[in-house]
Design a protein around this motif. Structure first.
Motif, PDB file in Angstrom:
ATOM      1  N   TYR A  18       0.224 -11.330  -2.539  1.00 16.93           N
ATOM      2  CA  TYR A  18       0.443 -10.782  -1.202  1.00 16.93           C
ATOM      3  C   TYR A  18       1.575  -9.756  -1.253  1.00 16.93           C
ATOM      4  N   TRP A  42       6.839  -9.205   5.990  1.00 15.96           N
ATOM      5  CA  TRP A  42       5.432  -9.529   5.804  1.00 15.96           C
ATOM      6  C   TRP A  42       4.521  -8.329   6.072  1.00 15.96           C
ATOM      7  N   THR A  43       4.907  -7.461   7.000  1.00 18.97           N
ATOM      8  CA  THR A  43       4.061  -6.321   7.348  1.00 18.97           C
ATOM      9  C   THR A  43       4.863  -5.026   7.264  1.00 18.97           C
ATOM     10  N   LYS A  44       4.134  -3.916   7.181  1.00 18.47           N
ATOM     11  CA  LYS A  44       4.774  -2.605   7.153  1.00 18.47           C
ATOM     12  C   LYS A  44       5.460  -2.325   8.485  1.00 18.47           C
ATOM     13  N   GLU A  45       4.850  -2.779   9.573  1.00 22.02           N
ATOM     14  CA  GLU A  45       5.427  -2.571  10.896  1.00 22.02           C
ATOM     15  C   GLU A  45       6.758  -3.297  11.049  1.00 22.02           C
ATOM     16  N   GLU A  63       6.635  -1.832  -1.429  1.00 18.63           N
ATOM     17  CA  GLU A  63       5.862  -3.058  -1.592  1.00 18.63           C
ATOM     18  C   GLU A  63       6.211  -3.720  -2.914  1.00 18.63           C
TER      19      GLU A  63
END
Length: 86
Positions: A18, A42-45, A63
């Motif tokens: 992940y 956890w997310t790009k946002e 990442e």
């Protein structure tokens, strides 16, 4: 029992690959180096929101995966010790 083992294997493989994000900010406008200020998004946002919360003008969300981190660590162990004298 086999169901639990299969579920554990799926979760472990998913966690290895992940893509988590780390926030790097360039603090000095005359330097080309970025400083790690946050990791594990956890997310790009979420990474972009953290940069905006810090009012960072120049930042990068890179990442990484746990698998790549383990490979990088093993590569560090394979390097020769520079301080070793024969």
């Amino acid at each position: 029992m086999a169901k639990y083992l299969l579920l554990f294997l799926i979760l472990a493989i998913g966690a290895l690959f992940y893509p988590f994000r780390d926030l790097y900010v360039r603090e000095d406008p005359f330097s080309s180096e970025y400083t790690l200020v946050g990791q594990g998004y956890w997310t790009k946002e979420a990474c972009h929101a953290a940069a905006k919360a810090q009012e960072a003008k120049d930042y990068r969300c890179r990442e990484r995966t746990m698998f790549a981190g383990m490979l990088g660590t093993s590569a560090n162990y394979n390097q020769a010790d520079e301080g070793y004298a024969d």
